[in-house]
Enzyme design. Structure first.
Site, PDB file in Angstrom:
ATOM      1  CD  GLU A 297      15.277   7.762  -3.621  1.00  0.00           C
ATOM      2  OE1 GLU A 297      15.846   7.057  -2.508  1.00  0.00           O
ATOM      3  OE2 GLU A 297      14.907   7.641  -4.425  1.00  0.00           O
TER       4      GLU A 297
ATOM      5  CG  HIS B 172      -7.957 -10.113  10.094  1.00  0.00           C
ATOM      6  ND1 HIS B 172      -9.694 -10.838  10.523  1.00  0.00           N
ATOM      7  CD2 HIS B 172      -8.398 -10.412   8.999  1.00  0.00           C
ATOM      8  CE1 HIS B 172     -10.301 -11.004   9.677  1.00  0.00           C
ATOM      9  NE2 HIS B 172      -9.771 -10.671   8.757  1.00  0.00           N
TER      10      HIS B 172
ATOM     11  CE  LYS C 184      23.605   4.972  -2.221  1.00  0.00           C
ATOM     12  NZ  LYS C 184      23.772   5.592  -3.652  1.00  0.00           N
TER      13      LYS C 184
END
Length: 433
Positions: free
Chosen positions: A286, A307, A421
């Site tokens: 961010e 793995h 948003k």
């Protein structure tokens, strides 16, 4: 290797060409660190975290501990509601120290909510809480951030129905803006205890504020030691200490980025550090991901992920570098037993501590990745303690700010987060969208 009592740092592997460029990047890193101390740059109004450890008063710590102990005494479970920086730091620290498989009479179980909008998750939490003595810590500067606001509305109503409004008021603590916002309005109306989130401290830099300290204290972790570790880092990463750990880490990161390594993998060999990586990803992602720039932060939990993505790291496209976190000494010793039949062929390591095998896996993998031309940085802590973790997290905060300035972005805003948003509110029909 650069070291302090609590953490050590080294560049484990870089190419000869990268090494030849390092001095120039370290100088730029130091200049960026000096820039942090001046009021002449973008983001100057969001530097409340920079000297927060030294500014944190004994009275504030006393107040946090007193209220946290009160809530621990009356609750078996406390739900911490928050999203992003409002919960990641607290979750990282609490899950590094709280034993996940035990709960004795003195424990207060910490759960987290408000970081998703899953009906399944919420219903399962409500079912779990239905026969528990529980409380709520709600963390939001505004009180209107969608995910935590929804969770708080649902859980508050559930708690009030379960124990009554008067008793619920005793079990809810709000950490919010000092002077404004929906959550502060609710807290004042209902009489909830509150702790402030200062305007100058963004969420991802807030772990040493009440945002992080209150849930950490609630988990029974020594917040004074945690802040003391951060205070030590505040001192040795400032602009008066050239070539310090934060400057070195930022310099290597930006050097690798300039050399085409666009992805950084934070790897650890201890599951107690898994959520440190989640906090770190928000901090760097961010802060740096702007203007079509920035290193993409990813994480891996070794040896588990050796793995799964281990093959890609070793032999895939050379677009990444790796930063390893290591705890040198485990809290416990678990020996591998001798087996007379030795069908699994493990007697060659019989009577060894399993942590010795883990350390060999760490060093062996680092050597293999270096041979595969993966630039590699290495942080280690002699032991995992609140002091060491406080030192580590503050060092990351300082390095992130330095790295952002080196990149030419403001490391303290997040304009891209607002895009989703706006679309969400439009789709939901929120007035004004």
């Amino acid at each position: 290797m650069i070291q302090d009592n609590y953490i050590q740092f080294e560049c484990f592997y870089a190419s000869e060409q990268q090494k030849s460029q390092y001095a120039d990047f370290l100088n730029k890193s130091h200049q960026a660190n000096c820039q942090l101390e001046r009021d002449e740059h973008e983001g100057k109004d969001f530097l409340g975290w920079l000297h927060l450890p030294s500014a944190t008063s004994t009275q504030m710590l006393d107040s946090i501990e007193t209220e946290a102990n009160r809530l621990r005494h009356i609750c078996d479970v406390v739900v911490v509601i928050g999203i992003g920086g409002s919960y990641l730091g607290a979750k990282a620290v609490t899950e590094a120290f709280v034993k996940p498989l035990s709960m004795d009479d003195n424990d207060c179980r910490i759960c987290f909510a408000g970081y998703n909008m899953s009906a399944d998750y919420m219903q399962m939490m409500l079912d779990y809480l239905s026969n528990k003595r529980y409380g709520i810590v709600v963390i939001s500067k505004s009180g209107t951030t969608t995910e935590p606001a929804i969770s708080f509305r649902i859980l508050r109503k559930h708690l009030e129905q379960q124990v009554g409004i008067d008793e619920a008021r005793k079990r809810i603590v709000a950490i919010t803006d000092r002077s404004k916002g929906a959550l502060l309005t609710i807290a004042k109306k209902e009489g909830y205890p509150t702790f402030p989130i200062e305007d100058s401290i963004g969420g991802r830099y807030s772990v040493f504020s009440p945002v992080g300290l209150f849930p950490i204290a609630l988990a029974g972790i020594d917040i004074r030691a945690f802040v003391q570790g951060a205070l030590k880092a505040e001192t040795f990463t400032d602009d008066k200490h050239e070539g310090n750990i934060a400057e070195q880490y930022a310099a290597w990161r930006q050097l690798f980025y300039a050399d085409g390594r666009k992805i950084e993998i934070l790897a650890s060999y201890n599951p107690r550090l898994n959520n440190i990586a989640e906090w770190w990803k928000q901090l760097f992602g961010e802060s740096e991901g702007k203007n079509h720039k920035g290193i993409f932060p990813a994480s891996a939990n070794f040896s588990t992920d050796l793995h799964s993505v281990g093959q890609w790291i070793q032999d895939g496209e050379r677009s990444l570098f790796e930063t390893v976190l290591e705890i040198k000494q485990a809290e416990y010793k678990v020996e591998i037993p001798y087996d007379k039949e030795n069908i699994d062929n493990l007697n060659y390591i019989a009577n060894k501590n399993i942590e010795d095998v883990n350390a060999s896996a760490c060093l062996g993998t680092m050597k293999a990745h270096a041979e595969g031309d993966v630039p590699l940085l290495h942080f280690s802590m002699p032991r995992l303690t609140p002091e060491a973790l406080g030192t580590m997290l503050y060092t990351f905060e300082r390095a992130c700010a330095i790295s952002g300035y080196m990149l030419g972005v403001n490391p303290f805003d997040q304009p891209g987060v607002e895009a989703y948003k706006r679309n969400l509110f439009t789709l939901l029909g929120k007035p004004g969208y």
